[in-house]
Scaffold this active site. Structure first.
Site, PDB file in Angstrom:
ATOM      1  N   ASP A   1     -12.349  -8.939   4.583  1.00  0.00           N
ATOM      2  CA  ASP A   1     -13.618  -8.928   3.838  1.00  0.00           C
ATOM      3  C   ASP A   1     -14.208 -10.338   3.801  1.00  0.00           C
ATOM      4  O   ASP A   1     -15.414 -10.534   3.955  1.00  0.00           O
ATOM      5  CB  ASP A   1     -13.418  -8.435   2.401  1.00  0.00           C
ATOM      6  CG  ASP A   1     -13.633  -6.928   2.268  1.00  0.00           C
ATOM      7  OD1 ASP A   1     -13.322  -6.207   3.244  1.00  0.00           O
ATOM      8  OD2 ASP A   1     -14.105  -6.478   1.209  1.00  0.00           O
TER       9      ASP A   1
ATOM     10  N   TYR B   1       0.824  -1.211   0.000  1.00  0.00           N
ATOM     11  CA  TYR B   1       0.000   0.000   0.000  1.00  0.00           C
ATOM     12  C   TYR B   1       0.859   1.262   0.000  1.00  0.00           C
ATOM     13  O   TYR B   1       0.427   2.309  -0.456  1.00  0.00           O
ATOM     14  CB  TYR B   1      -0.901   0.037   1.238  1.00  0.00           C
ATOM     15  CG  TYR B   1      -2.205  -0.690   1.111  1.00  0.00           C
ATOM     16  CD1 TYR B   1      -2.248  -2.050   0.810  1.00  0.00           C
ATOM     17  CD2 TYR B   1      -3.412  -0.026   1.319  1.00  0.00           C
ATOM     18  CE1 TYR B   1      -3.453  -2.722   0.721  1.00  0.00           C
ATOM     19  CE2 TYR B   1      -4.615  -0.690   1.222  1.00  0.00           C
ATOM     20  CZ  TYR B   1      -4.641  -2.027   0.923  1.00  0.00           C
ATOM     21  OH  TYR B   1      -5.835  -2.679   0.833  1.00  0.00           O
TER      22      TYR B   1
ATOM     23  N   ASP C   1      -3.049 -18.329   0.747  1.00  0.00           N
ATOM     24  CA  ASP C   1      -4.046 -19.019  -0.093  1.00  0.00           C
ATOM     25  C   ASP C   1      -4.760 -20.098   0.719  1.00  0.00           C
ATOM     26  O   ASP C   1      -5.985 -20.236   0.663  1.00  0.00           O
ATOM     27  CB  ASP C   1      -3.405 -19.595  -1.366  1.00  0.00           C
ATOM     28  CG  ASP C   1      -2.113 -20.348  -1.121  1.00  0.00           C
ATOM     29  OD1 ASP C   1      -1.592 -20.320   0.019  1.00  0.00           O
ATOM     30  OD2 ASP C   1      -1.611 -20.984  -2.071  1.00  0.00           O
TER      31      ASP C   1
ATOM     32  N   LYS D   1       2.995 -15.354   2.661  1.00  0.00           N
ATOM     33  CA  LYS D   1       3.194 -16.090   1.412  1.00  0.00           C
ATOM     34  C   LYS D   1       4.691 -16.375   1.311  1.00  0.00           C
ATOM     35  O   LYS D   1       5.371 -15.967   0.358  1.00  0.00           O
ATOM     36  CB  LYS D   1       2.664 -15.246   0.230  1.00  0.00           C
ATOM     37  CG  LYS D   1       2.638 -15.964  -1.107  1.00  0.00           C
ATOM     38  CD  LYS D   1       1.576 -17.036  -1.208  1.00  0.00           C
ATOM     39  CE  LYS D   1       1.702 -17.800  -2.526  1.00  0.00           C
ATOM     40  NZ  LYS D   1       0.848 -19.002  -2.578  1.00  0.00           N
TER      41      LYS D   1
ATOM     42  N   ASP E   1      -6.402  -6.880   4.329  1.00  0.00           N
ATOM     43  CA  ASP E   1      -7.521  -6.226   3.642  1.00  0.00           C
ATOM     44  C   ASP E   1      -8.431  -7.293   3.033  1.00  0.00           C
ATOM     45  O   ASP E   1      -9.649  -7.282   3.211  1.00  0.00           O
ATOM     46  CB  ASP E   1      -6.979  -5.310   2.535  1.00  0.00           C
ATOM     47  CG  ASP E   1      -8.089  -4.645   1.739  1.00  0.00           C
ATOM     48  OD1 ASP E   1      -9.046  -4.166   2.361  1.00  0.00           O
ATOM     49  OD2 ASP E   1      -7.988  -4.628   0.492  1.00  0.00           O
TER      50      ASP E   1
HETATM   51  C1  IPM Z   1     -10.326  -1.094   3.976  1.00  0.00           C
HETATM   52  C2  IPM Z   1     -10.528  -0.524   2.603  1.00  0.00           C
HETATM   53  C3  IPM Z   1      -9.339   0.368   2.249  1.00  0.00           C
HETATM   54  C4  IPM Z   1      -8.098  -0.489   2.320  1.00  0.00           C
HETATM   55  C5  IPM Z   1      -9.460   1.089   0.902  1.00  0.00           C
HETATM   56  C6  IPM Z   1     -10.731   1.882   0.779  1.00  0.00           C
HETATM   57  C7  IPM Z   1      -8.271   1.960   0.625  1.00  0.00           C
HETATM   58  O1  IPM Z   1     -10.710  -1.538   1.678  1.00  0.00           O
HETATM   59  O2  IPM Z   1     -10.201  -0.312   4.931  1.00  0.00           O
HETATM   60  O3  IPM Z   1     -10.311  -2.316   4.107  1.00  0.00           O
HETATM   61  O4  IPM Z   1      -7.777  -1.175   1.337  1.00  0.00           O
HETATM   62  O5  IPM Z   1      -7.430  -0.477   3.352  1.00  0.00           O
HETATM   63 MG    MG Z   2     -10.889  -3.459   2.546  1.00  0.00          MG
END
Ligand code: IPM
Ligand code: MG
Length: 361
Positions: free
Chosen positions: A257, A148, A229, A197, A253
């Site tokens: 999710d 990032y 993975d 990884k 990240d």
């Molecule tokens: C998160 C989001 C952010 C990230 C984006 C919006 C930059 O996806 O906070 O998880 O990737 O960190």
């Molecule tokens: Mg995110």
């Protein structure tokens, strides 16, 4: 009567874009009620960020916002981004502001708890036998390093135009996030899984080496490694095997999710972004959901629970934080759902869900 002993906290509000303003407003209403109940005086100051800041002053993260956040006791953020700003160059995109404020505040730790609420078992997309024991995972994501923040750009490559991003991690960055993870595991079920990884990436090999070095300082924590993975698979195969996960910025990240979806909805997951000082920034892990923005349909729970995390981590207001968490539990137990959890059935609006939580408080 004015109370001399009332504890005062200055909270910066970064409402941002899309559903950001609605969900932050919900969390503020909840905080105000909790404040009255527990004698806490919150002073809220809004600052512009993301697309809203681009529209107002031409840049996603104005200087006043950074200064305001640095001078606040803690910060609550909604979400940034939306189609309107998607065609801007990378350094002018709303998301750049999020990375910028994380860097400016030194928020290298991102705590993302993902647990299955008993009331939401039916919303979990996994087979019943897989989640019969529930799960309660704390993802410790490194937040100010890795790909990032690495060198990036465009160049002429072997096949012409080429873009590149680079992942770099220093010993210092790995060590400090690993320590947070070990300490977190110590206070929980004492099981830490470090995700990397290392079969491919040099950064992962350094990551793994340092995690192993630190392990001897935390003999009561059982630590193991898992390739990313495999981890993506294990999260849906057997989520209850995880207690604390520690991983890099990008893997965290993605995996957070995935973890959120098995709790039923991404609209449920709060997060805390912390620096050494611990007061930090609190935000739902979901995005700005432009498709439902301004329609009063968003699930405010992730942001309300982020406010609860703020009370706990930033201010050590354990009881006030618990009160919010319990109120959310009760409302879910009573069967109330926002649209993301209602499968097209009866759904509460964002404000109605907030009202329900406040009623219980
Ligand atoms: C998160 C989001 C952010 C990230 C984006 C919006 C930059 O996806 O906070 O998880 O990737 O960190
Ligand atoms: Mg995110």
């Amino acid at each position: 009567m004015y109370e001399v002993n009332m504890k005062k906290y200055k909270i910066g509000l970064l409402k941002g874009d899309g559903i950001g303003p609605e969900i932050v407003e919900s969390a503020v209403r909840v905080l105000e009620v909790v404040g009255k109940k527990f004698d806490l005086d919150f002073a809220f100051t809004p600052y512009l960020i993301g697309g809203a800041a681009i529209d107002a002053c031409g840049e996603p993260l104005p200087k006043e916002t950074v200064e305001g956040c640095l001078n606040s006791d803690s910060v609550l953020l909604g979400a940034v981004g939306g189609p309107k700003w998607d065609t801007l160059p990378g350094n002018l995109r709303p998301e750049k502001a999020l990375l910028g404020i994380r860097a400016a505040m030194g928020l290298f730790t991102n705590l993302r708890p993902a647990k299955l609420y008993p009331a939401l078992k039916g919303e979990c997309p996994l087979r019943e036998d897989i989640v019969q024991n529930g799960f309660d995972i704390m993802i410790v994501r490194e937040l100010t390093g890795g790909i990032y923040f690495g060198e990036r750009g465009y160049r002429e490559g072997k096949y012409g135009e080429e873009a590149y991003d680079t992942e770099a991690y220093s010993r210092m960055e790995i060590e400090r996030i690993a320590r947070v993870a070990f300490e977190t595991a110590k206070k929980r079920r004492k099981k830490l899984i470090s995700i990397d990884k290392a079969n491919v990436l040099e950064t992962s090999r350094l990551w793994r080496k340092i995690v192993h070095e630190l392990a001897s300082e935390y003999p009561d924590v059982e630590v193991s490694d898992m390739l990313v993975d495999n981890a993506a698979m294990q999260l849906v195969r057997n989520p209850s095997q995880f207690d604390v996960i520690v991983t890099s910025n990008m893997f965290g990240d993605i995996l957070s999710d995935e973890a959120s979806q098995i709790t039923g909805s991404i609209g449920m997951l709060p997060s805390a972004s912390l620096n050494e000082g611990k007061r930090g920034l609190y935000e739902p892990i979901h995005g700005s959901a432009p498709d439902i923005a301004g329609q009063n349909k968003a699930n405010p729970i992730a942001t309300i629970l982020s406010a609860a995390m703020m009370l706990l981590y930033a201010f050590d207001e354990v009881e006030a934080s618990d009160a919010i968490v319990r109120a959310v539990d009760k409302v879910l137990d009573a069967g109330y759902r926002t649209a993301d959890l209602a499968h097209g059935g009866a759904a509460l609006s964002c404000t109605e869900m907030t009202d329900k939580i406040i009623e219980v408080l």
